[in-house]
Design a protein around this motif. Structure first.
Motif, PDB file in Angstrom:
ATOM      1  N   GLY B 184       4.585  -0.721   4.483  1.00  0.00           N
ATOM      2  CA  GLY B 184       4.428  -2.097   4.040  1.00  0.00           C
ATOM      3  C   GLY B 184       3.107  -2.363   3.359  1.00  0.00           C
ATOM      4  N   LYS B 189       2.694  -4.580  -2.672  1.00  0.00           N
ATOM      5  CA  LYS B 189       3.407  -5.287  -1.616  1.00  0.00           C
ATOM      6  C   LYS B 189       2.481  -6.375  -1.109  1.00  0.00           C
ATOM      7  N   ASP B 193       5.509  -8.721   3.142  1.00  0.00           N
ATOM      8  CA  ASP B 193       6.146  -7.418   3.226  1.00  0.00           C
ATOM      9  C   ASP B 193       5.610  -6.635   4.407  1.00  0.00           C
ATOM     10  N   THR B 194       4.277  -6.618   4.491  1.00  0.00           N
ATOM     11  CA  THR B 194       3.634  -5.841   5.531  1.00  0.00           C
ATOM     12  C   THR B 194       4.057  -6.335   6.907  1.00  0.00           C
ATOM     13  N   MET B 197       7.768  -5.681   7.577  1.00  0.00           N
ATOM     14  CA  MET B 197       8.039  -4.268   7.781  1.00  0.00           C
ATOM     15  C   MET B 197       7.580  -3.853   9.173  1.00  0.00           C
ATOM     16  N   TYR B 254      14.546  -9.840   5.546  1.00  0.00           N
ATOM     17  CA  TYR B 254      13.783  -8.966   4.664  1.00  0.00           C
ATOM     18  C   TYR B 254      14.477  -8.820   3.320  1.00  0.00           C
ATOM     19  N   ASN B 258      13.201 -10.473  -0.435  1.00  0.00           N
ATOM     20  CA  ASN B 258      12.918  -9.611  -1.570  1.00  0.00           C
ATOM     21  C   ASN B 258      13.837  -9.858  -2.750  1.00  0.00           C
ATOM     22  N   SER B 331      12.574   3.436  -1.234  1.00  0.00           N
ATOM     23  CA  SER B 331      11.444   2.858  -1.956  1.00  0.00           C
ATOM     24  C   SER B 331      10.859   3.844  -2.970  1.00  0.00           C
TER      25      SER B 331
END
Ligand code: SF4
Ligand code: SF4
Lengths: 145, 400, 278
Positions: B184, B189, B193-194, B197, B254, B258, B331
Motif C-alpha cells: 500500500g 498510492k 490505499d495504505t 490495504m 477497496y 479505486n 498490481s
C-alpha cells in the motif's frame, strides 16, 4: 561406549596433528607482474579483503576511483594467460585468487559481478606479452617468514 | 468445561499420519531442489521478469506469514480475552503460528536474488523502509511465540501469559498491517490505499488463520482423539463468519474506492489484468467469500457438519491465497502509465502492455515446499513437546 | 611500476581502521574457537596474529604524513542530470540504447522482458492532437527516489551529486525497488553474467539501473554519458548532460528556455532527467 568415542576422537586428533606436521606447507601461488605489490605481501595477505571493501565503498559511494587497491588493478597484475595469450579468469582453479581461497576454504564473492580478466585492449594498442614469464614465477606461501 | 487442560505429546500411529509426514518430506525435498535450481540458473527459469518482479513465491511467503498471524488468534482468545472454549488449543495455536511463520520466512529468503546475503539484511538497514521494519516484525513475532509458549508451559509463569498474549496481539496486528503496507505504500498510492490495504491484510489474516486452525484441529482429532469438542468448532464457525463478512466488506470498499472515487492510474482490486489474475478475481469472490459465507451461515443454524466445515475452511484458505495473488501479481501485471494522455506506439519493454505472468513449476515447488516445511515442523514440535490437549472422557463427543 | 606504488594516505581514514579492527576481532574470535576445538598446536600462532591485528596499521602502512590535499569525489554542490529534446529524437533510432549496452557490457539475449533495460526507446502518439514523438526513458534519478526509500539494506542509494545507484555489494536482490519505481527503470539480473567489463561490474541476483555513467563522471574530464555520446555521433544530439545546480550550465539554460518537463511530474519526485516537447 563413551570410551570407544574418546578413543576414536584421540585417533582423529593424532592423525590431524600428523598431517599438519608432515604434509603440505601451503598452496603454491602464481606470482603477479612486476617486483612488488601495492603493499607488503604479508600485509596484503592479511588485509586485502578489508582494503577491497574499503575501496569498493569509496568508489561506489564517494566516487573515488584513484585508490591503489582497485579490483581492476589486482586483476591486471595477477592474471595469467594461456598458450594462445588469452587471459585466464583470476578465480579459475590454480589461479591467483582461488589457490589461496581454496586452501583456506573461503568462498570468493567478487567475481560474480567483477570482471575476472582485464578488459580487452582497444584495437590498435600494442599486444600484451607479459604473460610469457608468468609461468616461471611461482613461490610458496609457507616459505615466507 | 474443565478449565485445567492436560497436555500430551502427539504420537499417533495411523498410516495416514505417516503418509502425511512422508508427503511433507517429499514436498520439502523437491522444494529445496527448486530453490537450488533458481539459485544456480537465476530467476530466468521462473515466470518472473522485469515487470512482475514478485511472483508466486511471494504469494506463498506472504500467505504463510499472514496465516501465522491469524492462527495466533486462537491463543489470543484464550489468554487475552479469557474465552474458556479456546483454552485447549492455545498452545497448539502458538506452535502452528511459529511453524507457519518459519515456513513463510524460508520461502521469502529462498526467493531473494542473493539468499547467501541474508545476514546482510540484519547488519545493514534502512529504517525508512517498511521492508526493514517487517524483517524485524517477523523475527520478533517468532521470538514472542517462543516466550509465549514457554510461559504457557511453565507453571510459575502462568500469570504472565496474559501480558505476553497482549504483546503478541499488538505485535501481530502491527505485523499484518505492515505486510499490507508493503503493497500500500508504493509511490502514487495515497493514504487511503495504505490504510485500506493494511486493514484488508489484518482481516485476511484472521480468515486464513481461523481456517488453518479448524483444519488442523480436525485433522489431529482424526488421528488421535484430543480434547477438541463441538463447542470449539462452533466457536470457530462463529468467528469465521464474522471475519468473512468483514473481509467481504473491505474487498468491496477497496474495489469501489479505486474504481469510482479515484479514477487514477492505479489498479482496483478486482482488476482484469489478464491471465490468471482475471480468473482468480472471479474464483476468489465465489470460493473465497460467497460459498464459505453460505456454509458458515448454515452451520450456525445446524451445527455439527464436519465435512461442511472442512470444505468451507479449505475454500477460505484457497480464496485467501487467491486474493493475495490478485493483490501482489495483479498490481504488477500491467504496464505503468508514464505518459497520461498519450498512446504507446512502440516500446521494447512493454510500455503498452506485455504478456501476462505465468508461474513456473520451480516457483510452485518453492512455495509448496514452504507449506510442507511449515506443517512438518508443526508435527515435529507437537511430537516432541506436550502441546496437544489430552482427551477427557467426560467431554469427548463424537465428531466424525 | 611506479604508478602502482601504494598511496599511504588515502586508506588511513577512520572507516578503514574501523573495518580492519572489526575484522581482526572477528578473526580473533574464530581463531579462538578453532583453537579450542581442534588442537593446541595452532595456539602457538595465535599471539602473533593477535598482535599483528592490533598494530598492522602503524607497522605496515607507515604512520601518515597526512597531506592536506583535498580529496576529490562526489560533491553535493552539483546535481547531474539529462535533458532530452524530443524534437531531435527520431523514431526507429536506438543509438543511445546500443551505446549504453556497449559501455556497460550488457548482452542482449532477445527476451525483452528479462534482459537488462537500463534505457529504452518509446514511441508515442498524443491522444488529442495525434502528434507522434519518440524518446528514451532511463532511470530519472529522482531527488526523492522511491527506490531509495524502500530498499531494506540501503543498497539503493543516492550519491551526493544526485546520481541514484545500486550498491551491488549490499543488494540482496529482494526487488522491492523494482516495484517502487514508477518508471520501471530497474532491471533484475536474471542469469549468471560472465564477461563483465571492469568499469561496469554486474552479476546475477542483484538489481541495476542507469548509472548516468558514473565512471565517466568520476573520471573528472567532463566526459558525457555513453548515450549522449552515441546520440551525438548519430547526428541527433538529442541528449544533453550537465549540472542542474549550476544556473549557467547549458542544460540549466535549455531547461529554462524550453520549459522542459518531468515525466509524471504529478508524482513530485523532482527528477534529474527532463524532456522538452513533451
Ligand atoms: S527513476 Fe526509478 S530507479 Fe530511478 S531514481 Fe527514480 S525511482 Fe529510483
Ligand atoms: S533489490 Fe537490492 S537495491 Fe533493490 S530494494 Fe532490494 S536490496 Fe535494495
Amino acid at each position: 561406549m563413551t570410551n570407544t568415542i574418546k578413543f576414536v576422537l584421540l585417533l582423529l586428533g593424532l592423525s590431524f596433528t600428523w598431517v599438519s606436521l608432515s604434509g603440505e606447507r601451503g598452496p603454491v601461488i602464481p606470482q603477479g607482474k612486476g617486483e612488488v605489490c601495492v603493499a607488503d605481501t604479508d600485509f596484503m595477505r592479511r588485509n586485502h579483503m578489508d582494503l577491497l571493501v574499503h575501496q569498493g565503498d569509496d568508489t561506489v559511494i564517494r566516487g573515488l576511483r584513484e585508490g591503489p587497491f582497485s579490483m581492476a588493478d589486482c586483476v591486471d597484475c595477477h592474471v595469467r594467460h594461456d598458450d594462445q595469450g588469452k587471459p585466464i579468469r583470476i578465480d579459475a582453479e590454480g589461479e591467483f585468487c582461488s589457490t589461496c581461497h581454496e586452501y583456506v576454504a573461503v568462498s570468493i564473492d567478487c567475481f560474480t559481478c567483477h570482471a575476472a580478466v582485464p578488459d580487452a585492449k582497444e584495437p590498435g594498442s600494442a599486444h600484451n606479452n607479459d604473460h610469457e614469464s608468468d609461468k616461471n614465477h611461482r613461490h610458496r606461501l609457507a616459505e615466507q617468514p | 468445561m474443565n478449565s485445567t487442560v492436560r497436555y500430551i505429546a502427539f504420537k499417533p500411529r495411523n498410516v495416514s499420519y505417516y503418509c502425511v509426514i512422508l508427503l511433507c518430506l517429499l514436498t520439502m525435498i523437491s522444494g529445496g531442489y527448486c530453490a537450488y535450481m533458481m539459485e544456480v540458473s537465476g530467476h530466468i527459469i521462473t515466470g518472473m521478469n522485469n515487470h512482475v518482479a514478485w511472483g508466486l513465491p511471494h504469494v506463498f511467503a506472504v500467505g504463510l506469514i499472514v496465516t501465522a498471524s491469524g492462527v495466533l488468534n486462537g491463543a489470543t482468545c484464550a489468554s487475552v480475552l479469557g474465552m474458556e472454549v479456546y483454552k485447549p488449543v492455545a498452545r497448539l495455536s502458538v506452535v502452528l503460528a511459529s511453524s507457519t511463520l518459519l515456513g513463510g520466512l524460508t520461502v521469502l529468503v529462498l526467493d531473494l536474488g542473493r539468499p547467501d546475503r541474508l545476514l546482510l539484511a540484519f547488519t545493514h538497514h534502512n529504517f525508512g523502509s517498511i521492508f526493514t521494519w517487517n524483517i524485524f516484525l517477523y523475527t520478533g513475532l517468532l521470538l514472542i511465540c517462543v516466550v509465549y509458549l514457554w510461559m504457557m508451559m511453565e507453571k510459575r509463569f502462568n500469570r504472565q501469559v496474559t501480558t505476553i498474549g497482549l504483546a503478541a496481539l499488538v505485535w501481530r496486528i502491527v505485523l499484518t498491517s505492515g505486510t499490507g503496507a508493503i503493497f500500500g505504500l508504493l509511490t502514487g498510492k495515497n493514504i487511503i490505499d495504505t490504510a485500506l490495504m493494511a486493514m484488508l491484510f489484518v482481516v485476511l489474516s484472521l480468515v486464513l488463520g481461523t481456517a488453518a486452525l479448524v483444519l488442523v484441529t480436525i485433522l489431529l482429532k482424526h488421528w488421535q482423539s484430543t480434547q477438541v469438542d463441538d463447542e470449539l468448532q462452533k466457536a470457530f464457525n462463529r468467528m469465521q463468519l464474522l471475519f468473512l463478512l468483514v473481509l467481504g466488506i473491505f474487498s468491496i470498499v477497496y474495489h469501489l474506492i479505486n474504481v469510482y472515487a479515484r479514477q487514477d492510474l492505479y489498479v482496483p482490486l478486482f482488476t482484469l489484468t489478464g491471465g490468471l489474475t482475471t480468473m482468480f478475481s472471479v474464483v476468489y469472490v465465489l470460493t473465497g467469500l460467497l460459498v464459505p459465507l453460505g456454509i458458515t451461515l448454515y452451520l450456525l443454524k445446524k451445527p455439527g457438519g464436519i465435512y461442511k466445515q472442512i470444505a468451507s475452511s479449505i475454500m477460505s484458505l484457497t480464496g485467501g491465497f487467491l486474493l493475495l495473488y490478485i493483490v501482489i501479481i495483479g498490481s504488477q501485471n500491467q504496464a505503468k502509465i508514464l505518459f497520461p494522455g498519450k498512446t504507446v506506439l512502440a516500446s521494447r519493454f512493454g510500455d503498452g502492455g506485455f504478456p501476462a505472468y505465468v508461474p513456473s513449476v520451480w516457483e510452485w515447488g518453492v512455495g509448496l515446499g514452504g507449506v510442507a516445511f511449515s506443517f512438518f515442523i508443526f508435527l515435529l514440535l507437537i511430537r516432541v513437546f506436550a502441546l496437544i490437549p489430552e482427551s477427557q472422557p467426560s467431554t469427548v463427543s463424537k465428531l466424525i | 611500476m611506479s604508478d602502482l606504488a601504494p598511496d599511504p594516505v588515502s586508506c588511513m581514514d577512520a572507516d578503514f581502521e574501523h573495518n580492519t579492527k572489526a575484522n581482526a576481532a572477528r578473526r580473533r574470535f574464530l581463531q579462538r574457537i578453532g583453537v579450542m576445538g581442534v588442537s593446541a598446536l595452532t595456539a602457538s600462532s595465535l599471539p602473533m596474529n593477535v598482535s599483528r591485528g592490533g598494530s598492522l596499521l602503524a607497522a605496515d602502512i607507515g604512520s601518515s604524513a597526512a597531506s592536506d590535499e583535498p580529496v576529490s569525489g562526489v560533491s553535493s554542490e552539483r546535481r547531474w542530470g539529462l535533458l532530452i529534446d524530443t524534437s531531435k529524437c527520431s523514431a526507429g533510432c536506438d543509438a543511445c540504447v546500443r551505446g549504453c549496452h556497449e559501455e556497460h557490457g550488457i548482452g542482449v539475449s532477445g527476451n525483452d522482458h528479462t534482459d537488462a533495460q537500463w534505457i529504452r526507446k518509446i514511441d508515442l502518439e498524443d491522444n488529442d492532437s495525434g502528434e507522434t514523438m519518440s524518446l528514451p526513458v532511463m532511470c530519472q534519478h529522482c531527488e526523492t527516489a522511491p527506490c531509495v526509500d524502500v530498499c531494506p539494506t540501503g543498497a539503493s542509494f543516492k550519491r551526493a551529486d544526485g546520481v541514484v545507484l545500486v550498491n551491488k555489494h549490499t543488494c540482496i536482490g529482494c526487488r522491492y525497488c523494482m516495484l517502487a519505481c514508477p518508471y520501471k527503470a530497474r532491471s533484475y539480473i536474471h542469469e549468471p553474467v560472465t564477461d563483465q567489463l571492469s568499469r561496469a561490474p554486474r552479476g546475477k541476483g542483484t538489481v541495476e539501473s542507469c548509472t548516468l555513467c558514473v565512471h565517466r563522471i568520476d573520471d573528472g574530464q567532463n566526459l558525457q554519458p555513453a548515450c549522449a555520446v552515441a546520440c551525438r555521433k548519430d547526428a541527433h544530439s538529442a541528449i544533453v548532460f550537465g549540472d542542474l545546480n549550476n544556473p549557467d550550465s547549458e542544460i540549466s539554460k535549455s531547461i529554462r528556455e524550453h520549459d522542459a518537463k518531468q515525466v509524471r511530474a504529478d508524482l513530485q519526485l523532482n527528477t534529474a532527467v527532463r524532456y522538452t516537447g513533451l
